[in-house]
Write an enzyme that holds these catalytic residues in place. Structure first.
Site, PDB file in Angstrom:
ATOM      1  N   HIS A  79      94.856 -16.807 -57.014  1.00  0.00           N
ATOM      2  CA  HIS A  79      95.222 -16.671 -55.606  1.00  0.00           C
ATOM      3  C   HIS A  79      94.136 -17.137 -54.637  1.00  0.00           C
ATOM      4  O   HIS A  79      94.406 -17.227 -53.429  1.00  0.00           O
ATOM      5  CB  HIS A  79      95.636 -15.216 -55.313  1.00  0.00           C
ATOM      6  CG  HIS A  79      96.756 -15.095 -54.319  1.00  0.00           C
ATOM      7  ND1 HIS A  79      97.458 -13.926 -54.116  1.00  0.00           N
ATOM      8  CD2 HIS A  79      97.282 -16.000 -53.449  1.00  0.00           C
ATOM      9  CE1 HIS A  79      98.376 -14.137 -53.163  1.00  0.00           C
ATOM     10  NE2 HIS A  79      98.289 -15.378 -52.751  1.00  0.00           N
ATOM     11  N   ASP A 132     102.444  -9.265 -52.944  1.00  0.00           N
ATOM     12  CA  ASP A 132     101.299  -9.028 -53.838  1.00  0.00           C
ATOM     13  C   ASP A 132     101.138  -7.535 -54.120  1.00  0.00           C
ATOM     14  O   ASP A 132     101.399  -6.697 -53.253  1.00  0.00           O
ATOM     15  CB  ASP A 132     100.029  -9.546 -53.122  1.00  0.00           C
ATOM     16  CG  ASP A 132      98.893  -9.905 -54.055  1.00  0.00           C
ATOM     17  OD1 ASP A 132      98.725  -9.234 -55.077  1.00  0.00           O
ATOM     18  OD2 ASP A 132      98.166 -10.861 -53.727  1.00  0.00           O
ATOM     19  N   HIS A 161      98.237  -6.509 -54.482  1.00  0.00           N
ATOM     20  CA  HIS A 161      96.905  -6.358 -53.895  1.00  0.00           C
ATOM     21  C   HIS A 161      96.908  -6.827 -52.441  1.00  0.00           C
ATOM     22  O   HIS A 161      97.839  -7.502 -52.006  1.00  0.00           O
ATOM     23  CB  HIS A 161      95.897  -7.203 -54.695  1.00  0.00           C
ATOM     24  CG  HIS A 161      95.917  -6.933 -56.170  1.00  0.00           C
ATOM     25  ND1 HIS A 161      96.645  -7.697 -57.054  1.00  0.00           N
ATOM     26  CD2 HIS A 161      95.333  -5.959 -56.898  1.00  0.00           C
ATOM     27  CE1 HIS A 161      96.501  -7.215 -58.273  1.00  0.00           C
ATOM     28  NE2 HIS A 161      95.704  -6.154 -58.221  1.00  0.00           N
ATOM     29  N   ASP A 196      94.141  -8.591 -51.253  1.00  0.00           N
ATOM     30  CA  ASP A 196      93.268  -9.780 -51.211  1.00  0.00           C
ATOM     31  C   ASP A 196      92.538  -9.851 -49.868  1.00  0.00           C
ATOM     32  O   ASP A 196      92.397 -10.910 -49.256  1.00  0.00           O
ATOM     33  CB  ASP A 196      94.053 -11.057 -51.536  1.00  0.00           C
ATOM     34  CG  ASP A 196      94.597 -11.020 -52.971  1.00  0.00           C
ATOM     35  OD1 ASP A 196      94.110 -10.190 -53.778  1.00  0.00           O
ATOM     36  OD2 ASP A 196      95.508 -11.801 -53.286  1.00  0.00           O
ATOM     37  N   HIS A 233      89.627 -14.585 -55.637  1.00  0.00           N
ATOM     38  CA  HIS A 233      91.087 -14.404 -55.478  1.00  0.00           C
ATOM     39  C   HIS A 233      91.425 -13.075 -54.789  1.00  0.00           C
ATOM     40  O   HIS A 233      92.533 -12.929 -54.291  1.00  0.00           O
ATOM     41  CB  HIS A 233      91.849 -14.558 -56.814  1.00  0.00           C
ATOM     42  CG  HIS A 233      91.798 -13.366 -57.732  1.00  0.00           C
ATOM     43  ND1 HIS A 233      92.779 -13.122 -58.674  1.00  0.00           N
ATOM     44  CD2 HIS A 233      90.890 -12.365 -57.856  1.00  0.00           C
ATOM     45  CE1 HIS A 233      92.467 -12.025 -59.344  1.00  0.00           C
ATOM     46  NE2 HIS A 233      91.341 -11.547 -58.881  1.00  0.00           N
ATOM     47  N   ASP A 282     102.286 -13.842 -55.065  1.00  0.00           N
ATOM     48  CA  ASP A 282     101.487 -13.530 -56.256  1.00  0.00           C
ATOM     49  C   ASP A 282     102.454 -12.850 -57.233  1.00  0.00           C
ATOM     50  O   ASP A 282     103.079 -11.833 -56.888  1.00  0.00           O
ATOM     51  CB  ASP A 282     100.354 -12.592 -55.811  1.00  0.00           C
ATOM     52  CG  ASP A 282      99.378 -12.243 -56.911  1.00  0.00           C
ATOM     53  OD1 ASP A 282      99.778 -12.210 -58.095  1.00  0.00           O
ATOM     54  OD2 ASP A 282      98.206 -11.958 -56.578  1.00  0.00           O
ATOM     55  N   ASP A 297     101.969 -10.970 -59.539  1.00  0.00           N
ATOM     56  CA  ASP A 297     101.658  -9.570 -59.858  1.00  0.00           C
ATOM     57  C   ASP A 297     102.246  -8.599 -58.832  1.00  0.00           C
ATOM     58  O   ASP A 297     102.169  -7.382 -59.016  1.00  0.00           O
ATOM     59  CB  ASP A 297     100.157  -9.352 -60.097  1.00  0.00           C
ATOM     60  CG  ASP A 297      99.270  -9.421 -58.857  1.00  0.00           C
ATOM     61  OD1 ASP A 297      99.727  -9.074 -57.751  1.00  0.00           O
ATOM     62  OD2 ASP A 297      98.093  -9.813 -59.011  1.00  0.00           O
ATOM     63  N   GLU A 348      99.133 -17.088 -59.685  1.00  0.00           N
ATOM     64  CA  GLU A 348      98.669 -16.116 -60.689  1.00  0.00           C
ATOM     65  C   GLU A 348      99.508 -16.093 -61.961  1.00  0.00           C
ATOM     66  O   GLU A 348      99.471 -15.119 -62.721  1.00  0.00           O
ATOM     67  CB  GLU A 348      98.550 -14.689 -60.097  1.00  0.00           C
ATOM     68  CG  GLU A 348      97.478 -14.547 -58.999  1.00  0.00           C
ATOM     69  CD  GLU A 348      96.036 -14.418 -59.509  1.00  0.00           C
ATOM     70  OE1 GLU A 348      95.848 -14.200 -60.731  1.00  0.00           O
ATOM     71  OE2 GLU A 348      95.108 -14.576 -58.687  1.00  0.00           O
TER      72      GLU A 348
HETATM   73  N1  ARG Z   1      95.035 -12.232 -56.302  1.00  0.00           N
HETATM   74  C1  ARG Z   1      94.783 -11.173 -57.052  1.00  0.00           C
HETATM   75  N2  ARG Z   1      95.426 -10.974 -58.170  1.00  0.00           N
HETATM   76  N3  ARG Z   1      93.820 -10.335 -56.635  1.00  0.00           N
HETATM   77  C2  ARG Z   1      93.380  -9.191 -57.345  1.00  0.00           C
HETATM   78  C3  ARG Z   1      92.213  -8.565 -56.653  1.00  0.00           C
HETATM   79  C4  ARG Z   1      91.710  -7.348 -57.393  1.00  0.00           C
HETATM   80  C5  ARG Z   1      90.593  -6.590 -56.663  1.00  0.00           C
HETATM   81  N4  ARG Z   1      91.082  -6.042 -55.434  1.00  0.00           N
HETATM   82  C6  ARG Z   1      89.393  -7.492 -56.415  1.00  0.00           C
HETATM   83  O1  ARG Z   1      89.022  -7.742 -55.300  1.00  0.00           O
HETATM   84  O2  ARG Z   1      88.804  -7.990 -57.331  1.00  0.00           O
HETATM   85 MN    MN Z   2      96.890 -11.941 -54.860  1.00  0.00          MN
HETATM   86 MN    MN Z   3      97.658  -9.651 -56.875  1.00  0.00          MN
END
Ligand code: ARG
Ligand code: MN
Ligand code: MN
Length: 300
Positions: free
Chosen positions: A100, A123, A125, A127, A140, A227, A229, A272
């Site tokens: 990402h 997502d 998350h 990010d 990411h 994303d 996920d 992802e």
């Molecule tokens: N694009 C993603 N899958 N991001 C996951 C980030 C996970 C976590 N918050 C980090 O900063 O490392």
């Molecule tokens: Mn992401």
């Molecule tokens: Mn994610």
């Protein structure tokens, strides 16, 4: 929705996170017949190939709080230029990833063509980390913050302007794992986040009605950064940072169908997908099925 011709771009990026294999995401998505599905829906589609990304074996991690910063900046500049030329040619950029962190480049390439761009960040998350708040140093987990103008200046100023998008035009859908610094930034910027709690409570239809209202209010373009996920790992197992309790397969389709009906999207990326962690390419197949809905495929 008007059938704008589509340009596929592959971004075999894996420098923004810690697990190998996500660089093969674009191949896996192509193998799941993305182009023929879109052509079957009546679109003219060209595949302009992959951006070249150095392999992590051939380079140094650099600053552990911003891993592979120099290389990620360089490849995001290249992606931005490619995406921008697609928009200039009056085509719809559809980018396949890749981790990402690539969104920094995609958004840099599209946003300069709009006065005010809406952004849907689908997502698990946020990010929304920076080099200071990130628990991992993985870029990411910083790409939304960077697009909002927050973080390392080398990343924030990619393509020579910042910020790319404004917090009031941004929505996050599906969040269920946010770091402390991300929660602070959400409160500070007032970004609308539809967490899994809101999706459970209101239902995806109401969430999407509200989300579409926000990203299309006073904007002249809308980017979808999806994303995989964001989906539940049962439906999309081939991702590097899975989080249980996610958006179901059908809820995701409903969200995409409602976006197609609204006719607001001007660019999209599906990111992802990690075929090494997947089961029989299921996650790439889900990505392609969701693209079908984005581009107007209906059950009936
Ligand atoms: N694009 C993603 N899958 N991001 C996951 C980030 C996970 C976590 N918050 C980090 O900063 O490392
Ligand atoms: Mn992401
Ligand atoms: Mn994610």
């Amino acid at each position: 929705m008007e059938k704008k011709p589509i340009s596929i771009i592959g971004m075999p990026m894996d420098l923004g996170q810690g697990r190998r294999g996500v660089d093969m995401g674009p191949s896996a998505i192509r193998y799941a017949s993305a182009q023929s599905l879109l052509e079957g829906l009546g679109y003219e589609v060209e595949d302009i190939g992959d951006i070249s990304v150095p392999s992590p074996e051939s380079i140094q991690i650099g600053n552990p709080k911003l891993k592979y910063l120099t290389e990620i900046k360089d490849v995001c500049e290249k992606l931005s230029e490619t995406v921008s030329s697609v928009v200039e040619r009056k085509r719809f950029p559809l980018v396949f990833g890749g981790d990402h962190s690539m969104a920094i480049g995609t958004i840099a390439g599209v946003a300069k063509h709009y006065n005010n761009m809406g952004l849907i960040w689908f997502d698990a998350h946020g990010d929304l980390n920076t080099g200071k708040t990130s628990p991992s140093g993985n870029i990411h987990g910083m790409s939304l913050a960077v697009s909002l103008g927050i973080g390392d200046p080398d990343l924030v100023n990619i393509s020579g302007y910042a910020p790319k998008v404004r917090p009031e035009n941004t929505v996050i859908i599906g969040a269920r794992e946010l770091d402390p610094g991300e929660k602070e930034l959400i409160a500070q910027l007032g970004i609308k986040v539809f967490t899994m709690h809101e999706i459970d409570r209101l239902g995806m239809a109401r969430v999407m009605d509200e989300a579409i209202g926000i990203v299309s209010h006073d904007t002249d373009g809308v980017h979808l950064s999806l994303d995989l996920d964001g989906l539940d790992p049962k439906d999309a197992p081939g991702v590097g940072t899975p989080v249980p309790g996610g958006i179901t397969y059908r809820e995701s389709h409903l969200a995409m169908e409602m976006l197609a009906e609204a006719g607001i999207l001007t660019s999209a990326e599906f990111v992802e997908v990690n075929p090494i962690l997947d089961r029989e390419n299921q996650t790439a197949k889900v990505a392609v099925a969701l693209m079908g809905s984005v581009f107007g495929q209906k059950v009936l």
